[in-house]
Design a protein around this motif. Structure first.
Motif, PDB file in Angstrom:
ATOM      1  N   ALA A  58       0.843  -1.191   0.000  1.00  0.00           N
ATOM      2  CA  ALA A  58       0.000   0.000   0.000  1.00  0.00           C
ATOM      3  C   ALA A  58       0.882   1.246   0.000  1.00  0.00           C
ATOM      4  O   ALA A  58       2.091   1.167   0.185  1.00  0.00           O
ATOM      5  CB  ALA A  58      -0.920  -0.006   1.219  1.00  0.00           C
ATOM      6  N   TRP A  59       0.244   2.380  -0.219  1.00  0.00           N
ATOM      7  CA  TRP A  59       0.941   3.662  -0.201  1.00  0.00           C
ATOM      8  C   TRP A  59       0.314   4.532   0.874  1.00  0.00           C
ATOM      9  O   TRP A  59      -0.894   4.480   1.103  1.00  0.00           O
ATOM     10  CB  TRP A  59       0.796   4.354  -1.556  1.00  0.00           C
ATOM     11  N   LYS A  60       1.122   5.358   1.531  1.00  0.00           N
ATOM     12  CA  LYS A  60       0.619   6.265   2.556  1.00  0.00           C
ATOM     13  C   LYS A  60      -0.277   7.316   1.910  1.00  0.00           C
ATOM     14  O   LYS A  60       0.065   7.872   0.863  1.00  0.00           O
ATOM     15  CB  LYS A  60       1.773   6.967   3.268  1.00  0.00           C
ATOM     16  N   VAL A  61      -1.409   7.585   2.530  1.00  0.00           N
ATOM     17  CA  VAL A  61      -2.340   8.593   2.027  1.00  0.00           C
ATOM     18  C   VAL A  61      -1.632   9.940   1.888  1.00  0.00           C
ATOM     19  O   VAL A  61      -1.819  10.646   0.900  1.00  0.00           O
ATOM     20  CB  VAL A  61      -3.572   8.731   2.959  1.00  0.00           C
ATOM     21  N   GLU A  62      -0.791  10.270   2.864  1.00  0.00           N
ATOM     22  CA  GLU A  62      -0.087  11.553   2.831  1.00  0.00           C
ATOM     23  C   GLU A  62       0.796  11.663   1.593  1.00  0.00           C
ATOM     24  O   GLU A  62       0.863  12.717   0.955  1.00  0.00           O
ATOM     25  CB  GLU A  62       0.778  11.731   4.083  1.00  0.00           C
ATOM     26  N   ASP A  63       1.466  10.569   1.211  1.00  0.00           N
ATOM     27  CA  ASP A  63       2.329  10.572   0.026  1.00  0.00           C
ATOM     28  C   ASP A  63       1.513  10.736  -1.257  1.00  0.00           C
ATOM     29  O   ASP A  63       1.905  11.461  -2.172  1.00  0.00           O
ATOM     30  CB  ASP A  63       3.144   9.277  -0.053  1.00  0.00           C
ATOM     31  N   ILE A  64       0.377  10.064  -1.336  1.00  0.00           N
ATOM     32  CA  ILE A  64      -0.473  10.155  -2.528  1.00  0.00           C
ATOM     33  C   ILE A  64      -1.107  11.542  -2.617  1.00  0.00           C
ATOM     34  O   ILE A  64      -1.193  12.130  -3.696  1.00  0.00           O
ATOM     35  CB  ILE A  64      -1.552   9.044  -2.525  1.00  0.00           C
ATOM     36  N   ARG A  65      -1.515  12.095  -1.484  1.00  0.00           N
ATOM     37  CA  ARG A  65      -2.073  13.447  -1.466  1.00  0.00           C
ATOM     38  C   ARG A  65      -1.027  14.452  -1.984  1.00  0.00           C
ATOM     39  O   ARG A  65      -1.333  15.325  -2.789  1.00  0.00           O
ATOM     40  CB  ARG A  65      -2.521  13.812  -0.051  1.00  0.00           C
ATOM     41  N   ALA A  66       0.226  14.308  -1.540  1.00  0.00           N
ATOM     42  CA  ALA A  66       1.312  15.186  -1.987  1.00  0.00           C
ATOM     43  C   ALA A  66       1.566  15.004  -3.480  1.00  0.00           C
ATOM     44  O   ALA A  66       1.788  15.986  -4.207  1.00  0.00           O
ATOM     45  CB  ALA A  66       2.572  14.917  -1.180  1.00  0.00           C
ATOM     46  N   LEU A  67       1.525  13.760  -3.965  1.00  0.00           N
ATOM     47  CA  LEU A  67       1.721  13.488  -5.388  1.00  0.00           C
ATOM     48  C   LEU A  67       0.633  14.139  -6.221  1.00  0.00           C
ATOM     49  O   LEU A  67       0.924  14.760  -7.246  1.00  0.00           O
ATOM     50  CB  LEU A  67       1.753  11.977  -5.629  1.00  0.00           C
ATOM     51  N   ILE A  68      -0.608  14.025  -5.780  1.00  0.00           N
ATOM     52  CA  ILE A  68      -1.717  14.644  -6.512  1.00  0.00           C
ATOM     53  C   ILE A  68      -1.527  16.167  -6.554  1.00  0.00           C
ATOM     54  O   ILE A  68      -1.759  16.808  -7.572  1.00  0.00           O
ATOM     55  CB  ILE A  68      -3.071  14.261  -5.887  1.00  0.00           C
ATOM     56  N   GLY A  69      -1.073  16.752  -5.445  1.00  0.00           N
ATOM     57  CA  GLY A  69      -0.791  18.186  -5.418  1.00  0.00           C
ATOM     58  C   GLY A  69       0.294  18.560  -6.410  1.00  0.00           C
ATOM     59  O   GLY A  69       0.192  19.572  -7.106  1.00  0.00           O
ATOM     60  N   GLN A  70       1.341  17.742  -6.508  1.00  0.00           N
ATOM     61  CA  GLN A  70       2.436  18.000  -7.462  1.00  0.00           C
ATOM     62  C   GLN A  70       1.941  17.902  -8.900  1.00  0.00           C
ATOM     63  O   GLN A  70       2.387  18.653  -9.760  1.00  0.00           O
ATOM     64  CB  GLN A  70       3.564  16.969  -7.294  1.00  0.00           C
ATOM     65  N   LEU A  71       1.032  16.960  -9.144  1.00  0.00           N
ATOM     66  CA  LEU A  71       0.529  16.752 -10.502  1.00  0.00           C
ATOM     67  C   LEU A  71      -0.550  17.768 -10.884  1.00  0.00           C
ATOM     68  O   LEU A  71      -1.007  17.767 -12.011  1.00  0.00           O
ATOM     69  CB  LEU A  71      -0.021  15.327 -10.641  1.00  0.00           C
ATOM     70  N   GLY A  72      -0.957  18.592  -9.917  1.00  0.00           N
ATOM     71  CA  GLY A  72      -1.934  19.641 -10.223  1.00  0.00           C
ATOM     72  C   GLY A  72      -3.369  19.292  -9.897  1.00  0.00           C
ATOM     73  O   GLY A  72      -4.275  20.003 -10.280  1.00  0.00           O
ATOM     74  N   GLY A  73      -3.595  18.217  -9.179  1.00  0.00           N
ATOM     75  CA  GLY A  73      -4.952  17.854  -8.777  1.00  0.00           C
ATOM     76  C   GLY A  73      -5.328  18.529  -7.481  1.00  0.00           C
ATOM     77  O   GLY A  73      -4.530  19.235  -6.862  1.00  0.00           O
ATOM     78  N   ALA A  74      -6.563  18.342  -7.061  1.00  0.00           N
ATOM     79  CA  ALA A  74      -7.045  18.973  -5.831  1.00  0.00           C
ATOM     80  C   ALA A  74      -7.731  17.930  -4.964  1.00  0.00           C
ATOM     81  O   ALA A  74      -8.926  17.747  -5.068  1.00  0.00           O
ATOM     82  CB  ALA A  74      -7.984  20.115  -6.143  1.00  0.00           C
ATOM     83  N   VAL A  75      -6.973  17.231  -4.160  1.00  0.00           N
ATOM     84  CA  VAL A  75      -7.562  16.247  -3.234  1.00  0.00           C
ATOM     85  C   VAL A  75      -7.142  16.598  -1.850  1.00  0.00           C
ATOM     86  O   VAL A  75      -6.060  16.990  -1.580  1.00  0.00           O
ATOM     87  CB  VAL A  75      -7.112  14.807  -3.586  1.00  0.00           C
TER      88      VAL A  75
END
Length: 75
Positions: A58-75
């Protein structure tokens, strides 16, 4: 947090929760294929997973949230 994807503040996400699963109607947080995502993990572009058990990754939610922010998403 008013988005279509309600992520918990902490915890873990399985790969199908990140890239989606059409068979079980899980929407993608990051619209990318499985192989592309795993290659990105291998190259260091995406966060490293955490082994929760012998057959559970699995992946940490915090890491995925940061990745989405880097990619320009809004989660």
């Amino acid at each position: 947090m008013a988005t279509t994807h309600q992520l918990p503040e902490t915890g873990f996400l399985r790969l199908s929760q990140i890239i989606g699963n059409k068979k079980t109607s899980i929407p993608a947080l990051i619209p990318i294929g499985r192989t592309s995502f795993l290659n990105g993990v291998k190259s260091g572009k995406y966060p490293k997973p955490v082994k929760l058990g012998e057959r559970t990754t699995a992946w940490k939610v915090e890491d995925i949230r940061a990745l989405i922010g880097q990619l320009g998403g809004a989660v």
